[in-house]
Design a protein around this motif. Structure first.
Motif, mmCIF file in Angstrom:
data_model
loop_
_atom_site.group_PDB
_atom_site.id
_atom_site.type_symbol
_atom_site.label_atom_id
_atom_site.label_comp_id
_atom_site.label_asym_id
_atom_site.label_seq_id
_atom_site.Cartn_x
_atom_site.Cartn_y
_atom_site.Cartn_z
ATOM 1 N N ASN A 221 -3.471 -4.917 0.270
ATOM 2 C CA ASN A 221 -3.718 -6.348 0.114
ATOM 3 C C ASN A 221 -4.770 -6.615 -0.963
ATOM 4 O OD1 ASN A 221 -2.189 -8.221 1.882
ATOM 5 N ND2 ASN A 221 -2.905 -6.879 3.503
ATOM 6 N N SER A 222 -5.781 -5.761 -1.025
ATOM 7 C CA SER A 222 -6.813 -5.908 -2.039
ATOM 8 C C SER A 222 -6.236 -5.730 -3.442
ATOM 9 C CB SER A 222 -7.931 -4.882 -1.808
ATOM 10 O OG SER A 222 -8.535 -5.070 -0.544
ATOM 11 N N LEU A 223 -5.332 -4.747 -3.606
ATOM 12 C CA LEU A 223 -4.702 -4.529 -4.908
ATOM 13 C C LEU A 223 -3.897 -5.751 -5.337
ATOM 14 C CD1 LEU A 223 -3.407 -0.847 -4.614
ATOM 15 C CD2 LEU A 223 -5.366 -1.660 -5.916
ATOM 16 N N HIS A 224 -3.174 -6.348 -4.397
ATOM 17 C CA HIS A 224 -2.395 -7.544 -4.712
ATOM 18 C C HIS A 224 -3.300 -8.662 -5.226
ATOM 19 C CE1 HIS A 224 1.824 -6.967 -3.620
ATOM 20 N NE2 HIS A 224 1.416 -6.174 -2.652
ATOM 21 N N MET A 225 -4.434 -8.853 -4.583
ATOM 22 C CA MET A 225 -5.355 -9.908 -5.015
ATOM 23 C C MET A 225 -5.959 -9.588 -6.383
ATOM 24 S SD MET A 225 -7.313 -11.034 -1.488
ATOM 25 C CE MET A 225 -8.151 -12.403 -2.325
ATOM 26 N N LEU A 226 -6.302 -8.320 -6.613
ATOM 27 C CA LEU A 226 -6.887 -7.941 -7.894
ATOM 28 C C LEU A 226 -5.900 -8.121 -9.042
ATOM 29 C CD1 LEU A 226 -8.834 -4.739 -6.790
ATOM 30 C CD2 LEU A 226 -9.835 -6.899 -7.554
ATOM 31 N N LEU A 227 -4.604 -7.967 -8.755
ATOM 32 C CA LEU A 227 -3.589 -8.206 -9.787
ATOM 33 C C LEU A 227 -3.632 -9.656 -10.259
ATOM 34 C CD1 LEU A 227 -0.287 -6.358 -8.785
ATOM 35 C CD2 LEU A 227 -1.687 -5.985 -10.812
ATOM 36 N N ASN A 228 -3.946 -10.549 -9.333
ATOM 37 C CA ASN A 228 -4.030 -11.973 -9.651
ATOM 38 C C ASN A 228 -5.474 -12.345 -9.990
ATOM 39 O OD1 ASN A 228 -1.217 -12.869 -9.027
ATOM 40 N ND2 ASN A 228 -1.753 -12.014 -7.042
ATOM 41 N N LYS A 229 -6.021 -11.657 -10.978
ATOM 42 C CA LYS A 229 -7.451 -11.800 -11.264
ATOM 43 C C LYS A 229 -7.826 -13.193 -11.760
ATOM 44 C CE LYS A 229 -6.936 -9.516 -15.797
ATOM 45 N NZ LYS A 229 -7.334 -10.588 -16.687
ATOM 46 N N ARG A 230 -6.848 -13.960 -12.231
ATOM 47 C CA ARG A 230 -7.157 -15.330 -12.644
ATOM 48 C C ARG A 230 -7.365 -16.244 -11.437
ATOM 49 N NH1 ARG A 230 -2.886 -16.348 -17.687
ATOM 50 N NH2 ARG A 230 -3.745 -14.739 -19.063
ATOM 51 N N ALA A 231 -6.765 -15.845 -10.314
ATOM 52 C CA ALA A 231 -6.882 -16.670 -9.106
ATOM 53 C C ALA A 231 -7.981 -16.184 -8.166
ATOM 54 C CB ALA A 231 -5.547 -16.694 -8.368
ATOM 55 N N PHE A 232 -8.290 -14.859 -8.226
ATOM 56 C CA PHE A 232 -9.244 -14.288 -7.279
ATOM 57 C C PHE A 232 -10.293 -13.455 -8.003
ATOM 58 C CE2 PHE A 232 -5.128 -14.463 -4.997
ATOM 59 C CZ PHE A 232 -5.464 -15.374 -4.003
ATOM 60 N N THR A 233 -11.527 -13.525 -7.537
ATOM 61 C CA THR A 233 -12.583 -12.651 -8.023
ATOM 62 C C THR A 233 -12.704 -11.455 -7.074
ATOM 63 O OG1 THR A 233 -14.333 -13.674 -6.694
ATOM 64 C CG2 THR A 233 -13.819 -14.686 -8.835
ATOM 65 N N VAL A 234 -13.503 -10.464 -7.476
ATOM 66 C CA VAL A 234 -13.760 -9.320 -6.598
ATOM 67 C C VAL A 234 -14.384 -9.791 -5.289
ATOM 68 C CG1 VAL A 234 -15.122 -7.213 -6.319
ATOM 69 C CG2 VAL A 234 -13.906 -7.634 -8.462
ATOM 70 N N TRP A 235 -15.238 -10.836 -5.370
ATOM 71 C CA TRP A 235 -15.876 -11.335 -4.151
ATOM 72 C C TRP A 235 -14.862 -12.027 -3.243
ATOM 73 C CZ3 TRP A 235 -20.131 -9.375 -2.575
ATOM 74 C CH2 TRP A 235 -21.029 -8.851 -3.520
ATOM 75 N N ASP A 236 -13.842 -12.644 -3.824
ATOM 76 C CA ASP A 236 -12.755 -13.193 -3.007
ATOM 77 C C ASP A 236 -12.063 -12.072 -2.246
ATOM 78 O OD1 ASP A 236 -13.112 -15.853 -3.830
ATOM 79 O OD2 ASP A 236 -11.829 -15.565 -5.591
ATOM 80 N N VAL A 237 -11.832 -10.955 -2.924
ATOM 81 C CA VAL A 237 -11.189 -9.803 -2.290
ATOM 82 C C VAL A 237 -12.035 -9.288 -1.136
ATOM 83 C CG1 VAL A 237 -10.373 -7.431 -2.642
ATOM 84 C CG2 VAL A 237 -9.991 -9.153 -4.423
ATOM 85 N N ILE A 238 -13.338 -9.189 -1.355
ATOM 86 C CA ILE A 238 -14.256 -8.705 -0.316
ATOM 87 C C ILE A 238 -14.216 -9.620 0.899
ATOM 88 C CG2 ILE A 238 -16.701 -8.371 0.242
ATOM 89 C CD1 ILE A 238 -17.043 -7.489 -2.735
#
Length: 281
Positions: A221-238
């Motif tokens: 799930n974290s990888l999926h969010m990181l792929l969408n880096k324009r929508a999510f930051t690393v802190w969003d992933v955390i």
């Protein structure tokens, strides 16, 4: 008293990023099944020798991968790796794959789920296949017709039944919907069984302990969010995936032997050369 209930599955499906990033073309089709599970059909080709082998990462899935070389065809059942590993794919050869989650467990395989984890086993050793089916699938050039042929001639035998115990079906749905943030004691209490019995059932039907499987789901799930880096930051992933802090996130990535989150973002940004298609059938 057991309190197994119906649970709406989170629309989760893991992926192998380097298949999509480093291939010269990649195409996929996701099929939603009647039991609410998903099967991914995909096809890719590498037109040149890569400087480094492709990496595969933990995904909790089982893949059936066909090497579509008319002169030397083969097909393997590939269980989820537990730490990233590299695979040398042949240049100028097409690969056709089928990826499915443990929820589509098959009782027709000659090996147990635990025996498949971290291994690559010839498909012919896992399930009985007619002598001409492999040849027909390898020689078929159209992606849609390959899917149809697999479903009618191979998949119908592999996925003939879905008789997962209720405890496993409930637990998998809960893990997917929570993005891997499940306390094992709580999960055991909700199902009405002990943690020991839960681990035993996961070993038999998923091939790994529930805690490790949950960590893999969170990682994916974290990888999926990181792929969408324009929508999510690393802190969003955390925050979204229940990590304590940035060190916790990085350490989990290192546990699976892959890049750090920032390295992954850089790799996706700099290496994507693929002609990518998602099709409807």
């Amino acid at each position: 008293m057991n309190i197994i209930q119906n649970f709406n599955t989170f629309d989760y499906f893991p992926f192998q990023p380097e298949f999509e990033i480093l291939s010269d073309y990649y195409i996929e089709y996701k099929q939603r099944n009647s039991d609410h599970s998903t099967t991914l059909f995909y096809q890719f080709k590498i037109n040149r020798d890569l400087m480094n082998p492709m990496s595969v990462i933990p995904d909790g899935c089982i893949d059936i991968l066909f090497y579509c070389d008319p002169d030397s065809p083969s097909a393997d059942v590939c269980g989820s790796v537990l730490k990233y590993k590299t695979i040398n794919f042949q240049a100028n050869c097409e690969y056709f794959g089928v990826r499915f989650l443990p929820k589509q467990e098959t009782q027709h395989f000659k090996y147990s789920m635990k025996e498949v984890i971290n291994r690559q086993i010839p498909l012919a050793d896992m399930v009985k296949i007619g002598p001409t089916i492999m040849e027909r699938l390898i020689n078929e050039r159209d992606f849609r017709r390959r899917i149809k042929l697999f479903k009618e001639e191979i998949g119908i035998n592999i996925f003939a039944c879905n008789e997962l115990p209720a405890i496993i079906e409930y637990s998998l749905d809960k893990i997917y919907s929570s993005k891997g943030n499940v306390n094992m004691n709580q999960l055991a209490a909700e199902t009405g069984y002990s943690t020991r019995y839960l681990r035993k059932q996961f070993d038999a039907h998923v091939g790994m302990p529930p805690k490790l499987f949950s960590q893999i789901v969170r990682f994916q799930n974290s990888l999926h969010m990181l792929l969408n880096k324009r929508a999510f930051t690393v802190w969003d992933v955390i925050n979204e995936n229940g990590y304590f802090d940035q060190s916790h996130l990085i350490n989990e990535f290192k546990k699976f032997g892959y890049m750090t989150p920032n390295e992954f973002i850089d790799a996706v940004s700099g290496n994507c050369q693929t002609q990518y298609n998602v099709i409807d059938i």
